[in-house]
Scaffold this motif. Structure first.
Motif, PDB file in Angstrom:
ATOM      1  N   VAL A  13       0.848  -1.191   0.000  1.00  0.00           N
ATOM      2  CA  VAL A  13       0.000   0.000   0.000  1.00  0.00           C
ATOM      3  C   VAL A  13       0.881   1.238   0.000  1.00  0.00           C
ATOM      4  O   VAL A  13       1.811   1.348   0.809  1.00  0.00           O
ATOM      5  N   ARG A  82       0.077   0.954  -9.407  1.00  0.00           N
ATOM      6  CA  ARG A  82      -1.168   0.192  -9.246  1.00  0.00           C
ATOM      7  C   ARG A  82      -1.176  -1.030 -10.162  1.00  0.00           C
ATOM      8  O   ARG A  82      -1.662  -2.100  -9.779  1.00  0.00           O
ATOM      9  N   LYS A  87      -1.724  -1.020  -3.809  1.00  0.00           N
ATOM     10  CA  LYS A  87      -2.917  -0.240  -3.521  1.00  0.00           C
ATOM     11  C   LYS A  87      -2.498   1.214  -3.300  1.00  0.00           C
ATOM     12  O   LYS A  87      -1.570   1.486  -2.534  1.00  0.00           O
ATOM     13  N   VAL A  89      -3.600   4.947  -1.971  1.00  0.00           N
ATOM     14  CA  VAL A  89      -4.566   5.641  -1.121  1.00  0.00           C
ATOM     15  C   VAL A  89      -4.183   7.114  -1.038  1.00  0.00           C
ATOM     16  O   VAL A  89      -3.097   7.453  -0.556  1.00  0.00           O
ATOM     17  N   ALA A 109      -7.121   6.254  -7.659  1.00  0.00           N
ATOM     18  CA  ALA A 109      -6.676   5.550  -6.459  1.00  0.00           C
ATOM     19  C   ALA A 109      -7.685   4.489  -6.051  1.00  0.00           C
ATOM     20  O   ALA A 109      -8.807   4.424  -6.567  1.00  0.00           O
ATOM     21  N   ASP A 110      -7.265   3.664  -5.091  1.00  0.00           N
ATOM     22  CA  ASP A 110      -8.139   2.624  -4.550  1.00  0.00           C
ATOM     23  C   ASP A 110      -8.976   3.142  -3.390  1.00  0.00           C
ATOM     24  O   ASP A 110      -9.988   2.538  -3.034  1.00  0.00           O
ATOM     25  N   ALA A 111      -8.545   4.248  -2.796  1.00  0.00           N
ATOM     26  CA  ALA A 111      -9.309   4.893  -1.732  1.00  0.00           C
ATOM     27  C   ALA A 111      -8.886   6.351  -1.661  1.00  0.00           C
ATOM     28  O   ALA A 111      -7.740   6.696  -1.974  1.00  0.00           O
ATOM     29  N   TYR A 112      -9.837   7.190  -1.254  1.00  0.00           N
ATOM     30  CA  TYR A 112      -9.580   8.621  -1.099  1.00  0.00           C
ATOM     31  C   TYR A 112      -9.994   9.018   0.315  1.00  0.00           C
ATOM     32  O   TYR A 112     -11.159   8.852   0.692  1.00  0.00           O
ATOM     33  N   TYR A 122     -14.422   5.194  -1.813  1.00  0.00           N
ATOM     34  CA  TYR A 122     -13.856   4.193  -2.712  1.00  0.00           C
ATOM     35  C   TYR A 122     -14.475   4.357  -4.099  1.00  0.00           C
ATOM     36  O   TYR A 122     -15.645   4.749  -4.217  1.00  0.00           O
ATOM     37  N   TYR A 240      -7.060  -3.953   3.643  1.00  0.00           N
ATOM     38  CA  TYR A 240      -6.259  -4.525   2.571  1.00  0.00           C
ATOM     39  C   TYR A 240      -5.364  -5.671   3.042  1.00  0.00           C
ATOM     40  O   TYR A 240      -4.608  -6.237   2.243  1.00  0.00           O
TER      41      TYR A 240
END
Length: 318
Positions: A13, A82, A87, A89, A109-112, A122, A240
């Motif tokens: 990550v 990625r 991952k 973030v 991204a995979d998460a904000y 997400y 994750y």
């Protein structure tokens, strides 16, 4: 600065800040930027010594009126990480409205994470949510921020909201010291205190139970103690299945130090706070500091991360 040893596990990550990390301001300090964009709307730029060249995207101005830039190469390298299974973030202190306005310009991204950790979004499946930028909020995380009051009260004026955070906001705005301003515009789980360093420090010196604060871009963000970049990162690591030693953080400012201390290593395209410089000087093996400046520093850091990720994967495959 030191780089990852091949024996370390591959990066799982990558947390990345935005302002001062991959989004930069005051371009005259690190680049010569052409005034006319290309047909694609990108601005050619060269480092001050002329040795490096890149293409810049201009972000929409923030609520403060500042307009940042990010390089196309930066975006491409985040995407390459990625593709290698990392991952990504985004972790920012920016208010929700600012994050949403920036989505067409910042890394996919995979998460904000925004508001300094209070809200997590997400990417949603487009078929389930056919909007221009499909996102879904992690309401389980939002509900943990009890001090910010219940979900959904963001439609209310800040002084009418419930929760310890907003009671403190009302208290501060009712009796704010001269030169201090509490800014809650487009915030739902935090607010920002602005003023001189001395007046801001005095305003947040005695926080009610359940609240915390962090310095960000010269101001103080106030938020639930259950929030913060570090707590949000721990929550996402669990999601994750990643340990702190599997993670890295691209960052630059004082409010990044707790998360920087948690992960395996922090990568700094630049340093915007004396406290960060002190942390680097006292524990240099935990930091990589770019030699280049501005967007070129971000590109340098991402090249290092890509090289390390590939080297670690090769070592693990032996």
């Amino acid at each position: 600065m030191s780089q990852n040893a091949p024996s370390e596990p591959p990066l799982t990550v990558l947390f990345t800040d935005l302002d001062g990390t991959c989004v930069h301001y005051d371009t005259h300090e690190f680049a010569r930027v052409e005034q006319q964009p290309t047909a694609a709307g990108l601005y050619p730029a060269a480092s001050l010594d002329g040795a490096q060249h890149t293409l810049l995207l201009r972000l929409p101005p923030s609520t403060s009126g500042a307009q940042g830039v990010i390089s196309l190469e930066t975006l491409r390298m985040y995407a390459a990480l990625r593709q290698l299974g990392v991952k990504l973030v985004v972790v920012t202190g920016a208010r929700t409205a600012t994050l949403l306005a920036r989505l067409p310009f910042i890394p996919a991204a995979d998460a904000y994470v925004c508001e300094g950790g209070g809200r997590i979004f997400y990417p949603a499946v487009a078929a389930d949510m056919p909007t221009a930028a499909p996102l879904v909020e992690d309401l389980a995380w939002r509900q943990r921020q009890v001090a910010a009051g219940p979900v959904g009260q963001d439609r209310l004026p800040p002084e009418q909201r419930t929760g310890a955070l907003w009671r403190f906001y009302a208290q501060l705005t009712a009796a704010a010291p001269v030169g201090v301003k509490a800014d809650a515009l487009s915030y739902t789980t935090a607010f920002r205190v602005k003023g001189t360093p001395e007046t801001v420090a005095a305003a947040v010196a005695e926080l009610p139970d359940g609240l915390a604060t962090a310095v960000n871009l010269g101001a103080a963000d106030v938020f639930p103690a259950t929030s913060g970049k570090e707590n949000a990162a721990r929550y996402l690591m669990e999601r994750y299945g990643a340990a702190p030693d599997d993670c890295a953080f691209m960052c630059d400012d004082d409010n990044d130090l707790a998360l920087a201390a948690l992960v395996r290593r922090a990568y700094l395209p630049g340093i915007t706070a004396d406290t960060v410089r002190q942390a680097v000087d006292s524990n240099p093996e935990r930091f990589y500091v770019a030699a280049a400046k501005g967007v070129f520093g971000a590109e340098e850091v991402l090249r290092v991360l890509l090289a390390e990720r590939l080297a670690a994967a090769t070592e693990a495959a032996r």
